[in-house]
Motif scaffolding. Structure first.
Motif, short mmCIF file in Angstrom:
data_model
loop_
_atom_site.label_atom_id
_atom_site.label_comp_id
_atom_site.label_asym_id
_atom_site.label_seq_id
_atom_site.Cartn_x
_atom_site.Cartn_y
_atom_site.Cartn_z
N HIS A 167 -2.55 -1.07 6.03
CA HIS A 167 -1.30 -1.42 5.34
C HIS A 167 -0.14 -1.36 6.33
CE1 HIS A 167 -3.01 -1.49 1.33
NE2 HIS A 167 -3.59 -0.33 1.56
N GLU A 212 2.56 0.24 10.90
CA GLU A 212 1.24 -0.29 10.58
C GLU A 212 0.24 0.85 10.62
OE1 GLU A 212 0.21 -3.54 13.08
OE2 GLU A 212 1.97 -4.73 12.55
N LEU A 213 -0.48 1.05 9.53
CA LEU A 213 -1.46 2.14 9.41
C LEU A 213 -2.84 1.57 9.11
CD1 LEU A 213 0.57 4.70 7.24
CD2 LEU A 213 0.03 4.92 9.67
N ARG A 265 0.20 9.45 6.36
CA ARG A 265 -1.19 9.03 6.53
C ARG A 265 -1.57 8.05 5.43
NH1 ARG A 265 -1.44 13.91 3.97
NH2 ARG A 265 -2.93 14.14 2.26
N ASN A 266 -2.41 7.13 5.80
CA ASN A 266 -2.93 6.11 4.89
C ASN A 266 -4.25 6.61 4.32
OD1 ASN A 266 -3.73 3.81 3.56
ND2 ASN A 266 -4.16 2.63 5.40
N THR A 267 -4.30 6.87 3.03
CA THR A 267 -5.52 7.38 2.40
C THR A 267 -6.45 6.27 1.92
OG1 THR A 267 -4.48 7.49 0.20
CG2 THR A 267 -4.25 9.43 1.64
N ASP A 268 -6.06 5.02 2.17
CA ASP A 268 -6.83 3.88 1.67
C ASP A 268 -7.88 3.46 2.71
OD1 ASP A 268 -7.56 1.93 -0.13
OD2 ASP A 268 -5.98 0.53 0.46
N SER A 316 -3.12 8.24 10.60
CA SER A 316 -1.89 9.02 10.46
C SER A 316 -0.92 8.63 11.57
CB SER A 316 -2.18 10.52 10.53
OG SER A 316 -2.98 10.94 9.45
N GLY A 322 0.77 -1.25 0.00
CA GLY A 322 0.00 0.00 0.00
C GLY A 322 0.78 1.28 0.00
N VAL A 378 3.78 -0.49 6.15
CA VAL A 378 4.67 0.17 5.20
C VAL A 378 6.07 0.29 5.77
CG1 VAL A 378 2.82 1.48 4.10
CG2 VAL A 378 4.01 2.47 6.06
N HIS A 432 -0.72 4.43 -1.39
CA HIS A 432 -1.83 5.09 -0.69
C HIS A 432 -1.36 5.97 0.46
CE1 HIS A 432 -4.74 2.70 -2.91
NE2 HIS A 432 -4.09 1.60 -2.55
N VAL A 433 -0.05 6.02 0.71
CA VAL A 433 0.48 6.76 1.85
C VAL A 433 0.99 8.12 1.39
CG1 VAL A 433 2.20 6.81 3.69
CG2 VAL A 433 1.04 4.67 3.12
#
Length: 372
Positions: A296, A324-325, A289-292, A330, A260, A298, A263-264
């Protein structure tokens, strides 16, 4: 023990230690002449040449008949190393014995390969085997394949370490750089080895191969993940992929369990202070921040573009964190990065750009000024 730290041990003291052992089984050995010769020759030399002096000194003082001379040296080897014994701390003084076989045994490949197997149980044969791979390739590879099934962890480790294409301090095995297939075939037997010592060698071997044939290594590791889902195989895979992961290879990242990165996002990377002197540190801080809508894991790294003497820059990747997000989550990541000279890097004044990477993708950048 570094090469510099190790080389200082190969002096007249090493000659006396080794010579005393030889004298116990071969009383005619000229111990004092050996010690005197080594003392006179080694001071200006680096590690490999020091070891060669000790090896050549043995050859000139042992029986002219190679098999007889070799038998004398094999009789002084001692007990096999156990898991965790450091060969450069415990049995470093046997390096000239391995060099003896490397330099003087090519005319007797069968008994020399037998000797390398015995030496590697007490020290290592990873350097000694390499000329045999060049000059007696088929019989040597036959031995290597057999060694991969040995009950001895030291011998199994040699099956991998001895055929690494780009082994440090050793000659490059160009045939395996061009075609690593025979190496990969040997590693199949070691892909879930119970010994950490063996697994580290397998991972380093795969890392070597990945520099020239990344897709071949990724194909193998993806298959291993499906066929051999053990903690041992997972460990090998994770350590084998370290360069590809640093380079942002997406297949390598997926095998390492991170996903992912696309998506970050990071609004910005903040460096503090923005002007420093050599010996000081700069702190990196960013909010990712994870926009998904899915969670995920990362890998967050940063790349320092070091200014060189000619004004160009040289990038170096550093690990920051594994994060881990959750969906929409965020997280602040922070790292203090010291800027001090080390033996492998010199710093020069100028603007050093730092990229923040998530799963190998640059998501933010900033820079600091290094002044004199």
């Amino acid at each position: 023990m570094t090469e510099y730290g190790l080389k200082r041990h190969f002096d007249s003291g090493a000659a006396r230690l080794l010579g005393d052992l030889v004298t116990q089984v071969h009383p005619q050995f000229d111990l004092e002449g050996y010690v005197t010769e080594v003392a006179a020759l080694v001071p200006p030399l680096e590690l490999k040449d020091r070891v060669r002096v000790l090896s050549d000194g043995l050859r000139s003082r042992l029986p002219e008949d190679y098999p007889q001379a070799l038998a004398t040296l094999l009789s002084i080897l001692g007990e096999e190393l156990a898991e965790g014994d450091g060969l450069f701390n415990t049995s470093w003084y046997l390096m000239p014995v391995a060099r003896f076989v490397e330099d003087h045994g090519l005319g007797h490949p069968e008994i020399s390969l037998d000797a390398i197997e015995q030496i590697t149980r007490r020290h290592t044969g990873e350097y000694a085997i390499r000329p045999y791979l060049d000059q007696h390739h088929e019989i040597t590879m036959e031995r290597v394949r057999a060694w991969a099934g040995s009950p001895s962890l030291n011998v199994r480790r040699l099956a991998s370490e001895g055929i690494r294409p780009r082994l440090p301090w050793a000659r490059t095995l160009h045939r395996f750089v061009q075609d690593p297939t025979p190496v990969l075939e040997v590693l199949e037997a070691l892909r879930s080895d119970p010994s950490p010592y063996v697994r580290k060698s397998v991972a380093n071997n795969l890392n070597d191969i990945a520099r020239d044939h990344p897709d071949a290594v990724l194909d193998v590791l993806e298959r291993w993940a499906a066929e051999s889902p053990t903690p041992e195989t997972e460990w090998i895979s994770r350590h084998a992929l370290r360069v590809l992961v640093k380079n942002g290879d997406q297949r390598a990242l997926a095998l390492s369990g991170v996903t992912g990165g696309e998506h970050v996002r990071a609004d910005r990377l903040v460096l503090s202070p923005t002007t420093i002197r050599l010996g000081e540190s700069v702190t990196l801080r960013a909010e990712i921040r994870n926009t998904d809508r899915h969670a995920h894991t990362v890998a967050v790294d940063y790349v320092v573009h070091h200014v060189r003497n000619n004004g160009r820059t040289l990038p170096k990747v550093f690990k920051l964190a594994s994060v881990e997000l959750g969906p929409g989550e965020s997280r602040v990541v922070e790292k203090r990065h010291p800027v001090r000279e080390i033996t492998t890097r010199r710093y020069y004044p100028g603007t050093h750009v730092i990229d923040l990477q998530v799963n190998g993708r640059v998501v933010a950048a900033d820079g600091f000024e290094l002044v004199t």
